[in-house]
Motif scaffolding. Structure first.
Motif, PDB file in Angstrom:
ATOM      1  N   ARG A 112      -9.667  -8.556 -10.158  1.00  0.00           N
ATOM      2  CA  ARG A 112      -8.813  -9.602 -10.699  1.00  0.00           C
ATOM      3  C   ARG A 112      -7.509  -9.676  -9.897  1.00  0.00           C
ATOM      4  N   GLU A 113      -6.738 -10.714 -10.165  1.00  0.00           N
ATOM      5  CA  GLU A 113      -5.452 -10.867  -9.478  1.00  0.00           C
ATOM      6  C   GLU A 113      -4.566  -9.649  -9.721  1.00  0.00           C
ATOM      7  N   GLU A 114      -4.591  -9.113 -10.945  1.00  0.00           N
ATOM      8  CA  GLU A 114      -3.757  -7.954 -11.267  1.00  0.00           C
ATOM      9  C   GLU A 114      -4.187  -6.710 -10.489  1.00  0.00           C
ATOM     10  N   ASP A 115      -5.478  -6.633 -10.138  1.00  0.00           N
ATOM     11  CA  ASP A 115      -5.957  -5.494  -9.350  1.00  0.00           C
ATOM     12  C   ASP A 115      -5.425  -5.580  -7.918  1.00  0.00           C
ATOM     13  N   TYR A 116      -5.436  -6.775  -7.350  1.00  0.00           N
ATOM     14  CA  TYR A 116      -4.900  -6.947  -5.998  1.00  0.00           C
ATOM     15  C   TYR A 116      -3.395  -6.685  -5.970  1.00  0.00           C
ATOM     16  N   LYS A 117      -2.691  -7.105  -7.010  1.00  0.00           N
ATOM     17  CA  LYS A 117      -1.248  -6.867  -7.065  1.00  0.00           C
ATOM     18  C   LYS A 117      -0.943  -5.370  -7.201  1.00  0.00           C
ATOM     19  N   ALA A 118      -1.762  -4.663  -7.997  1.00  0.00           N
ATOM     20  CA  ALA A 118      -1.576  -3.217  -8.145  1.00  0.00           C
ATOM     21  C   ALA A 118      -1.826  -2.504  -6.824  1.00  0.00           C
ATOM     22  N   MET A 119      -2.832  -2.976  -6.074  1.00  0.00           N
ATOM     23  CA  MET A 119      -3.122  -2.400  -4.757  1.00  0.00           C
ATOM     24  C   MET A 119      -1.952  -2.622  -3.803  1.00  0.00           C
ATOM     25  N   GLU A 120      -1.391  -3.828  -3.818  1.00  0.00           N
ATOM     26  CA  GLU A 120      -0.274  -4.145  -2.933  1.00  0.00           C
ATOM     27  C   GLU A 120       0.966  -3.321  -3.291  1.00  0.00           C
ATOM     28  N   ARG A 121       1.214  -3.143  -4.579  1.00  0.00           N
ATOM     29  CA  ARG A 121       2.350  -2.316  -5.000  1.00  0.00           C
ATOM     30  C   ARG A 121       2.178  -0.880  -4.543  1.00  0.00           C
ATOM     31  N   ALA A 122       0.947  -0.369  -4.653  1.00  0.00           N
ATOM     32  CA  ALA A 122       0.680   1.009  -4.240  1.00  0.00           C
ATOM     33  C   ALA A 122       0.907   1.187  -2.746  1.00  0.00           C
ATOM     34  N   LEU A 123       0.445   0.236  -1.945  1.00  0.00           N
ATOM     35  CA  LEU A 123       0.653   0.298  -0.498  1.00  0.00           C
ATOM     36  C   LEU A 123       2.135   0.251  -0.153  1.00  0.00           C
ATOM     37  N   ASP A 124       2.877  -0.579  -0.859  1.00  0.00           N
ATOM     38  CA  ASP A 124       4.311  -0.682  -0.605  1.00  0.00           C
ATOM     39  C   ASP A 124       5.023   0.625  -0.938  1.00  0.00           C
ATOM     40  N   ARG A 125       4.593   1.298  -1.996  1.00  0.00           N
ATOM     41  CA  ARG A 125       5.246   2.540  -2.426  1.00  0.00           C
ATOM     42  C   ARG A 125       5.047   3.668  -1.426  1.00  0.00           C
ATOM     43  N   ILE A 126       3.948   3.620  -0.672  1.00  0.00           N
ATOM     44  CA  ILE A 126       3.715   4.687   0.307  1.00  0.00           C
ATOM     45  C   ILE A 126       4.165   4.290   1.710  1.00  0.00           C
ATOM     46  N   GLY A 127       4.764   3.108   1.838  1.00  0.00           N
ATOM     47  CA  GLY A 127       5.289   2.684   3.129  1.00  0.00           C
ATOM     48  C   GLY A 127       4.250   2.151   4.089  1.00  0.00           C
ATOM     49  N   LEU A 128       3.126   1.633   3.576  1.00  0.00           N
ATOM     50  CA  LEU A 128       2.067   1.091   4.438  1.00  0.00           C
ATOM     51  C   LEU A 128       1.692  -0.324   3.986  1.00  0.00           C
ATOM     52  N   ALA A 129       2.698  -1.116   3.649  1.00  0.00           N
ATOM     53  CA  ALA A 129       2.455  -2.440   3.092  1.00  0.00           C
ATOM     54  C   ALA A 129       1.663  -3.344   4.035  1.00  0.00           C
ATOM     55  N   ASP A 130       1.772  -3.124   5.347  1.00  0.00           N
ATOM     56  CA  ASP A 130       1.104  -4.001   6.323  1.00  0.00           C
ATOM     57  C   ASP A 130      -0.235  -3.443   6.824  1.00  0.00           C
ATOM     58  N   ALA A 131      -0.693  -2.359   6.221  1.00  0.00           N
ATOM     59  CA  ALA A 131      -1.896  -1.686   6.736  1.00  0.00           C
ATOM     60  C   ALA A 131      -3.156  -1.989   5.936  1.00  0.00           C
ATOM     61  N   GLY A 132      -3.091  -2.906   4.986  1.00  0.00           N
ATOM     62  CA  GLY A 132      -4.223  -3.136   4.100  1.00  0.00           C
ATOM     63  C   GLY A 132      -5.515  -3.512   4.789  1.00  0.00           C
ATOM     64  N   ASP A 133      -5.419  -4.260   5.896  1.00  0.00           N
ATOM     65  CA  ASP A 133      -6.634  -4.730   6.583  1.00  0.00           C
ATOM     66  C   ASP A 133      -7.127  -3.760   7.649  1.00  0.00           C
ATOM     67  N   TYR A 134      -6.431  -2.651   7.849  1.00  0.00           N
ATOM     68  CA  TYR A 134      -6.844  -1.686   8.866  1.00  0.00           C
ATOM     69  C   TYR A 134      -8.059  -0.887   8.381  1.00  0.00           C
ATOM     70  N   PRO A 135      -9.019  -0.618   9.253  1.00  0.00           N
ATOM     71  CA  PRO A 135     -10.080   0.340   8.892  1.00  0.00           C
ATOM     72  C   PRO A 135      -9.452   1.712   8.621  1.00  0.00           C
ATOM     73  N   ILE A 136      -9.880   2.373   7.581  1.00  0.00           N
ATOM     74  CA  ILE A 136      -9.290   3.665   7.222  1.00  0.00           C
ATOM     75  C   ILE A 136      -9.455   4.680   8.349  1.00  0.00           C
ATOM     76  N   SER A 137     -10.496   4.528   9.156  1.00  0.00           N
ATOM     77  CA  SER A 137     -10.760   5.476  10.234  1.00  0.00           C
ATOM     78  C   SER A 137      -9.738   5.399  11.365  1.00  0.00           C
ATOM     79  N   THR A 138      -8.987   4.293  11.453  1.00  0.00           N
ATOM     80  CA  THR A 138      -8.035   4.118  12.549  1.00  0.00           C
ATOM     81  C   THR A 138      -6.664   4.706  12.236  1.00  0.00           C
ATOM     82  N   LEU A 139      -6.453   5.171  11.029  1.00  0.00           N
ATOM     83  CA  LEU A 139      -5.156   5.713  10.630  1.00  0.00           C
ATOM     84  C   LEU A 139      -5.024   7.172  11.041  1.00  0.00           C
ATOM     85  N   SER A 140      -3.792   7.615  11.191  1.00  0.00           N
ATOM     86  CA  SER A 140      -3.543   9.033  11.466  1.00  0.00           C
ATOM     87  C   SER A 140      -3.817   9.855  10.213  1.00  0.00           C
TER      88      SER A 140
END
Length: 256
Positions: A112-140
């Motif tokens: 739902r829309e609220e699930d996507y918003k919760a995901m975006e808030r979580a990414l922002d809290r860990i300082g990776l707001a722009d990394a959502g579309d990255y494959p997880i394997s490419t991260l350090s």
């Protein structure tokens, strides 16, 4: 002050084997607490009891006043790093969204829309707001660790529990990790479960030592008698640096 986690006279058995015996402990809201102890001392078993995944043989556990079955929705659980397969072809956003599935009602679940918003808030809290579309394997490794935390934060918990979070990280990554946890502590209660005394010394405000039974003074003090009881041998404590670290000379092996 509200008790985030309350345990009273908790015992947990596997068959006739007692793994946790008469454990009582309380963690208050916004505490940064640690449960330390040797491998095989019952830390994982106690976690399962807190999460409502194992029945208690006796005693009681409450999370913000609720029994584990109900209080589990208030907990964000971060399992050990090695339990994740980061080679799996999935994006950062997809990995975090998975944690929202249990919160979606119905048989055919769609985000739902609220699930996507919760995901975006979580990414922002860990300082990776722009990394959502990255494959997880490419991260350090450090970024992957933060994504695992974001996965737990997407459920918007009041209590965050991390199981051995510093085992597979280097010193710089560990420092970044604890900086993140300090920020999160302003919003929620945090409990770290670890066998590594040096990782949490000087950082937490409440410590309990577990090896079947629980040894604690209700604060962040680690004493010789607590460690001797838990580890079964004398342990020398040496504090130095900022923050202070606790090191030990165990059976003649110097660690520096």
């Amino acid at each position: 002050m509200t008790a985030a986690l309350h345990m009273k006279d908790v015992s947990i058995c596997y068959g006739r084997k007692v793994v946790i015996e008469d454990v009582s402990w309380e963690v208050l809201e916004h505490d940064f607490a640690a449960i330390i102890g040797p491998n095989g001392g019952g830390k994982t078993t106690l976690l399962k009891g807190i999460l409502g995944l194992l029945p208690l043989s006796s005693g009681e556990i409450t999370i913000f006043g609720l029994p584990p079955g109900e209080g589990r929705r208030l907990i964000g659980y971060v399992p050990q790093f090695h339990t994740f397969d980061f080679s799996f072809p999935i994006t950062v956003s997809e990995m975090i969204l998975q944690s929202r599935l249990p919160l979606i009602p119905g048989l055919f679940r769609r985000y739902r829309e609220e699930d996507y918003k919760a995901m975006e808030r979580a990414l922002d809290r860990i300082g990776l707001a722009d990394a959502g579309d990255y494959p997880i394997s490419t991260l350090s490794g450090g970024q992957q660790q933060r994504v695992i935390i974001a996965r737990a934060l997407a459920g918007e918990p009041r209590l965050l529990i991390l199981d051995e979070p510093t085992v597979y990280v280097d010193a710089p990554t560990e420092d970044l990790f604890f900086s993140l946890i300090e920020r999160l502590r302003e919003e929620m209660t945090v409990i770290i479960v670890t066998h590594d005394i040096s990782a949490i010394s000087g950082r937490v405000n409440r410590i309990a030592c577990l090896n079947r039974s629980l040894y604690t003074h209700g604060d962040a003090m680690i004493t010789d008698d607590m460690l001797t009881s838990v580890y079964g041998c004398p342990v020398d404590l040496i504090a130095h640096g900022v923050p202070h670290r606790v090191l030990r000379d165990h059976r003649g092996e110097d660690r520096d």
